[in-house]
Design a protein around this motif. Sequence first.
Motif, PDB file in Angstrom:
ATOM      1  N   LYS A 476      24.616  53.870  31.651  1.00 49.58           N
ATOM      2  CA  LYS A 476      25.164  54.379  32.903  1.00 49.58           C
ATOM      3  C   LYS A 476      24.721  53.515  34.081  1.00 49.58           C
ATOM      4  O   LYS A 476      25.526  53.069  34.877  1.00 49.58           O
ATOM      5  CB  LYS A 476      24.719  55.830  33.109  1.00 49.58           C
ATOM      6  N   TYR A 477      23.413  53.247  34.163  1.00 52.69           N
ATOM      7  CA  TYR A 477      22.875  52.569  35.341  1.00 52.69           C
ATOM      8  C   TYR A 477      22.807  51.050  35.179  1.00 52.69           C
ATOM      9  O   TYR A 477      22.227  50.354  36.014  1.00 52.69           O
ATOM     10  CB  TYR A 477      21.491  53.135  35.683  1.00 52.69           C
ATOM     11  N   THR A 478      23.376  50.519  34.090  1.00 54.16           N
ATOM     12  CA  THR A 478      23.348  49.059  33.931  1.00 54.16           C
ATOM     13  C   THR A 478      24.184  48.420  35.035  1.00 54.16           C
ATOM     14  O   THR A 478      25.362  48.735  35.185  1.00 54.16           O
ATOM     15  CB  THR A 478      23.931  48.657  32.563  1.00 54.16           C
ATOM     16  N   PRO A 479      23.603  47.528  35.833  1.00 56.14           N
ATOM     17  CA  PRO A 479      24.379  46.881  36.901  1.00 56.14           C
ATOM     18  C   PRO A 479      25.383  45.877  36.328  1.00 56.14           C
ATOM     19  O   PRO A 479      25.071  45.150  35.385  1.00 56.14           O
ATOM     20  CB  PRO A 479      23.305  46.180  37.726  1.00 56.14           C
ATOM     21  N   ASN A 480      26.593  45.857  36.900  1.00 58.04           N
ATOM     22  CA  ASN A 480      27.601  44.892  36.446  1.00 58.04           C
ATOM     23  C   ASN A 480      27.086  43.469  36.585  1.00 58.04           C
ATOM     24  O   ASN A 480      27.463  42.587  35.819  1.00 58.04           O
ATOM     25  CB  ASN A 480      28.886  45.049  37.268  1.00 58.04           C
ATOM     26  N   ALA A 481      26.222  43.248  37.568  1.00 64.19           N
ATOM     27  CA  ALA A 481      25.686  41.908  37.800  1.00 64.19           C
ATOM     28  C   ALA A 481      25.074  41.360  36.510  1.00 64.19           C
ATOM     29  O   ALA A 481      25.270  40.201  36.159  1.00 64.19           O
ATOM     30  CB  ALA A 481      24.651  41.944  38.907  1.00 64.19           C
TER      31      ALA A 481
END
Lengths: 698, 698
Positions: A476-481
Motif C-alpha cells: 500500500k505505502y510503497t512509493p511509485n518513485a
Amino acid sequence: MDSRGHSNGGELEAKQMDIRRLSSSRSNTQCIHKVGVPPKQNFFKEFKTRLKETFFADDPLRTFKDQSKSRKLVLGIQAIFPIFEWGRNYNLTKFRGDIVAGLTIASLCIPQDIGYAKLANLTPQYGLYSSFVPPLVYALMGSSRDIAIGPVAVVSLLLGTLLQKEIDYHTHPEEYLRLAFTATFFAGITQATLGILRLGFLIDFLSHAAIVGFMGGAAITIALQQLKGFLGIQKFTKKTDIISVMRSVFEAAHHGVSLLAPQTPHVYGVYLHTNGPLMHNKLNLMHRNFFYDLLQWNWQTIVIGVSFLSFLLFAKYIGKKNKNLFWVPAIAPLISVILSTFFVYITHADQKGVAIVKHIEKGINPLSVKQIYFTGDNLLKGFRTGTVAGMIALTEAIAIGRTFPTMKDYQLDGNKEMVALGTMNVIGSMTSCYVATGSFSRSAVNYMSGCQTAVSNIVMSCVVFLTLEFMTPLFKYTPNAILAVIIISAVINLIDIQAAILLWKIDKFDFVACLGAFFGVIFASVEIGLLIAVSISFAKILLQVTRPRVSVLGKIPRTTVYRNTQQYPEATRVSGILIVRVDSAIYFSNSNYIRERILRCLADEEEQTKKAYSPKTQFLIVEMSPVTDIDTSGIHALEELYKNLRKRDIQLVLANPGPVVIDKLHASDVANLIGEDHIFLTVAEAVSSCSPKLVEEA
Amino acid sequence: MDSRGHSNGGELEAKQMDIRRLSSSRSNTQCIHKVGVPPKQNFFKEFKTRLKETFFADDPLRTFKDQSKSRKLVLGIQAIFPIFEWGRNYNLTKFRGDIVAGLTIASLCIPQDIGYAKLANLTPQYGLYSSFVPPLVYALMGSSRDIAIGPVAVVSLLLGTLLQKEIDYHTHPEEYLRLAFTATFFAGITQATLGILRLGFLIDFLSHAAIVGFMGGAAITIALQQLKGFLGIQKFTKKTDIISVMRSVFEAAHHGVSLLAPQTPHVYGVYLHTNGPLMHNKLNLMHRNFFYDLLQWNWQTIVIGVSFLSFLLFAKYIGKKNKNLFWVPAIAPLISVILSTFFVYITHADQKGVAIVKHIEKGINPLSVKQIYFTGDNLLKGFRTGTVAGMIALTEAIAIGRTFPTMKDYQLDGNKEMVALGTMNVIGSMTSCYVATGSFSRSAVNYMSGCQTAVSNIVMSCVVFLTLEFMTPLFKYTPNAILAVIIISAVINLIDIQAAILLWKIDKFDFVACLGAFFGVIFASVEIGLLIAVSISFAKILLQVTRPRVSVLGKIPRTTVYRNTQQYPEATRVSGILIVRVDSAIYFSNSNYIRERILRCLADEEEQTKKAYSPKTQFLIVEMSPVTDIDTSGIHALEELYKNLRKRDIQLVLANPGPVVIDKLHASDVANLIGEDHIFLTVAEAVSSCSPKLVEEA
C-alpha cells in the motif's frame, strides 16, 4: 569478318590442343579432371529436400527414426512436454539449486512486475498475474533451463504505446484492459503459429545490430517514462519520444502556475521590499521557475528516488566487481521496496505528495476468457498489436534461448520454444495476464544463482502466488518513485555500448542500422524504431544481392593457387589470360551487373596491356567457386558474355562451377556453347590448358 | 573435466606441431602460406568505393578522364545528345537503310497506334500523336540504334486499367484525358529520375521469369479485350480478367433478348405446328440462343475479322519461314486496313452493324501542358498510375536496349537511356501523347529491315505526321474488327512458350514466378500480376539468403583439390577431419542456420564414424572461399561455433577466408580466438597441417 575467321582458326587449334592435353595428361605433373555433374534427381525429390532444408533444417524428427510405436508416443509426449524428459532424472541437489535461484528471481521480479504493469498502462496486479501462470506453463512445455519467464520492460512499453494508440486507458480503462488481453491472446497465437509452421527463421530477419539499437533506445525511452514517478509529476504525456517527454517534464512546472497562482504572491513578497523593481523582476522570474518546479516536482519524492537509485546502482557495482556477490543487486530491489515502504509508512510522506501504490488487488488471477474480443473492430486492433508485441517478445526469448545453452552446452529447438511461449501467452491471456516472455536480466540472475531446470520458474511463481494471496496489502505505502528507480536500474543493462562499439569496429553498415533503430525509438516511437531497423536490415541484404564483388585473381608464387590480387599483392597475373572471380550467386538482381562488371575488368586489363605492350588477352577465366546458384537471367548473362567475348576473339573459360551451376549450364545447353573442354575443375588446370595455345599463337 | 584437460593438451601439442610445421615448411613439397590481410583503408574511402560500385558501376565519366575543358564540354553535349556523336559520320548508305526501315515500321505502327489508343480508353488520334513527338525526342537523346519508339500494347492496357480505376472514361472523358496526360508526365519524371539518380538497377528486380509470365498474361488479356471489336459487341465489361470478359461476351447475347423480343415469335412459329410442345420447347430454346447470339454478335464483323486474321497469321507464317520475306508480315496490317476499309466503303457494311472508326481528329498534336494536373487529388492519382506505367514501360525499353546491342556489339548506358525515355515522355505529356516506349515487335522489324541509326524513328514520325495532316479521313470506314485483328496478331508474339519451357528446364522456382505472374494477370488484373511477380522474385532472393547450402568436401584422388562429395562421388573423406564449405555470405539472416547446419554435418559424421569404428573427428575445417562477406551476427555465430566445438574437443580450422572476412575476423579478435595458426590459404594446407597431429594422437 577477318577476326571471325581468325577466331574459328583459334577454336580449331584449341580443340586440337585439348586433345593433345588430354592424351598427355598422364605425363603432366597435375592431371586434368572433368567437372563432375551431380546425379540428376527428379524435380519432386529436389523440391522436397529444398522444402526440408527451409522448414525442417534442424531435422526435429531425427530422434523418432526407427523406433517402436509406443516409444514414438512417449517421445512425442516428451517432445511437447519436455518436463517428462528431464523430470525423470530430477534430484535433490538440482532442487537445491533451483529453489535458491527461484527465490532470488522472485525477489527481483515482484517489484519489477508492479512497475512494468505501469509501463503497459495496467494496474499493478496484472504484472504479478503475468509472473504466476506463464512460468508454470513454460515449465511444462519449455526446454530452456535458465530462462526466467515474466513481463519485461520493452514488451510492456511496446504494448502500452500500441494499445494507447487504439484506446485511451484514462477514458476507457475497461476496453483498454480487454484489448490488452486480446493482444496477448494473438501474441501467443502468432508465436505458436510461427513455431508450428516452422517459420522460426523469420525472426532472424531482425539483425543483431538492429536489436542492440532497438533495445538501447527502448531502455532510454523507458527510463524517461520513469521521470513521472521519479519527479512525482501528476500530468505526464502519453507519447514516448524524448522531445514530448522532456516538454511535459518542464511544462509540468508552468502547468503548476495556475494551481499555485493564489498562494504565490506572499512566497517571495520578501523580495518586493529588499530589491529594486528591475532586480526584483529578474529574481522574481528566477525564483518563480525555481519554486514552481520544486512545488511541481515533489521534492520528497525526488529525495527518496535519488537515494535509493544510488543504493541500487551501488549494489549493481558490487555485483559487477565480485561475481560471488551477484545476489546483492538481485535482492537490492526488494530491500529498497521494504525500506522505502516502511519509511513512507512512518513519516506519512504520502500526505506530503509522495505518490504511493495505494492498492493492489488481492487474490490470484481471475479468468479473462470472456473479456477477449473475438469479434468486431477490436479483434483487428488486438491482432495488429498482438502480432508486433509477440514478435518482439520472441526475439528477446530466443536471444536468451541462444545465449545460455551455449554456456551449458545443450541444444534448443527454436520452433519448439516458440510453441511453448505461444501456448503460455494464450493461456495467460485467458487468466488475466499480459504478454510475458523471457527476461534478459532475470534470466542472467537465474543462471548465476545456479538454477538447474525450469523448476526455478515454478518456485518463483509459487512465491508470486503467496504474494498475491497474502502480501499485496503490504505494498500500500510503497512509493511509485521506488518502482521507477527499480525499472531504471533494470533497463540500464539493456544499453550495450560495448556491442555498439564492436559493431562500429566490425561492420559499419550494421552500426548504421543500430543507430537508425536507436534514434528511431528515441525521437519517433518504438514501432518506428522497429520499422527503421527492419528496413535497414533488408536494404543491406538487397544491396549485397545487387552488387556482389568481382575480383581479379593472380597466381601466388610457388603454388598452383590463384587468389584475389588485392588481398595478395604478391599474386602475379598470367599474361594473355584474365582471371576473375564472381563472389556471389548469379541472379536476375545482379546478372547484368556481373556481366558488365566482368567486361569492365577486361577493359581495364586491355588498357594496361596496351600500355605495357604485353600480349593481348585471349582467355577470360571465370572462377565460379563462390557462384553457389544461378537462375535463368544468370544463364542468359553468361550466354551474352560469351557472345560478346567471341566478337573480340576472346575465349570464355569456366573454372569449378558448383553442382547447381553445372547442372543448369547443361540444362540450358550453354555448357555446349562454351564447350565442355573450356570448363575446368580448378583455375590452375584452366590456365595450364590455355597457356600452350598462347605460345602457339604468339 | 577430463575432456577439457585433454583438449588443452591437444591445443598445446597443436602449437608445437605448428612451430615444427612452419620450420619444416621449406622441405615440404607444398609450402605453407599466410592468409593475406588486405591493406587497411579508412572508412570514408571504403564507403566511397562502395557507393561508386552501387551507383556508378558502369563508370560513366570514364571518357571524361584527362581531357581539355572544351573537349569535356563537347563530350558532355554528346553524352546528353548522342545524335551529335553518331550524326557526324552519318552517310547516304546508312540513310538508305534507315529510310526503308522507317517506312516499314511506319506502315506497321499506324494501324497499331489506333488500336492501342483504344486499349488505353483514348480516341485513336492520341495513339498517332504518341508516334509523332516521342520518336523525334528519342532520336536526339537516345543511344539505341534499333529501338522503335511509340505506344505499346501492354503499357496501353496497364494505363487504361489503372486510369479507369480512378476515373470512368465514359462519364468523365475530359478528366480521364487530363489524368492520362498527368500519368504520362509522371511516368516520364519517374524514368528520368531513376536515370539521373543512377537507380537503373532497380528495374533488375523484375526478374526475367516474371517478365515472361507477365507479358504472356498481358498478351492474352489484350487478345480477350479484342473480342469486343472482333465480335462487334456493343456493351463490354471494363474489367480485364478472363472470367468477367467471358461473362460479358456471352451475357451480351442474353442482353439481346430485350431488343429482339418482338420479332422472335414468328421466327420459329414453324415448329409450333410441326412438333409437340415438349419438343418445341427444346428446339425453341436451342434456336433462341443460336439466333440471339448470332443477332448480337454481328456476323458481318466476324466474317471480316476471321478472314483478315487468317491473312495476317499466314503473313506471319511466311515471314517466319523465309527471313528475307520479313517485310510481308510487316506491311500486311496496312494492306488489310486498306482492303477492309475499301470493302466496307463499297458494301456499306457499316449500316449492317459493322462498327467503324468513324472519325480521327485531323492535324498534329495540340499542346496539353495546361491539361496536366499539377495540384489537388488528381495529381496524386496521376502520380501513382504514372510511376507504375513508367516502370513497366522502362522494363520493355531496357530489355530491347539489352537485346540488340549484343547483336550489333555496341554498349548502352541503361541510366542514360532512362533519362532519354523520361524526357521523351515528359515532352510527350505536354504535346497530347500518352506513355510511349520501345516496342518489341516493331524494334525487331526495324532491326530486320536494316535500320542503321535512330533516323529510322525520324522517318517513321514524318510518315505519322503526314498521316495526321492529310490521311486521317481515309480511316473513316476502317472497321474496328481490323484493328482488333491487328492487335491480336501483334500481341501473339508476346506469348513466349519457348522461354517458359526453358525456365522449367533451368530453374523450377523461376517457372513458378512466371506462372504466378501469368495467372495473376489473367485471372485477377494487370497490377495484381505485377505484384505477384515482384513479390515472388523477392521471396526467392530472401530464401537464398536465409537458407544457403553447406556442403561436405572430400579430396579428389591424385590432386590436392577438395570438392563437394555430392558433385564428385570419387572424392574421399579424410578420416578424423570434417571439411565443410559454406556457400554464401554469412549474415544475420542465415548465421544461426549456418552454425546449426555445420553442427548437424558434424553429428552425421560422428554417427558414421561410430558405425565404422574409424577415428573420432578432431578437426572441423570450414572452407570459406564462397563466404564473400560476414557481418557481426556472422562473427558471433563463428565464435559460438568455436566454443561449441572446443567443448567437444574439436579444433575449428578456417581455409581461405576472403579479404572482407579476414579483415573482420581480426577486427573482432575472433582470429586470435581461433588462432592465427588455424587459418590457412587452402584446404589442402589445412589438412596437411592437421594430419600429423592426428597421427600423433592416434
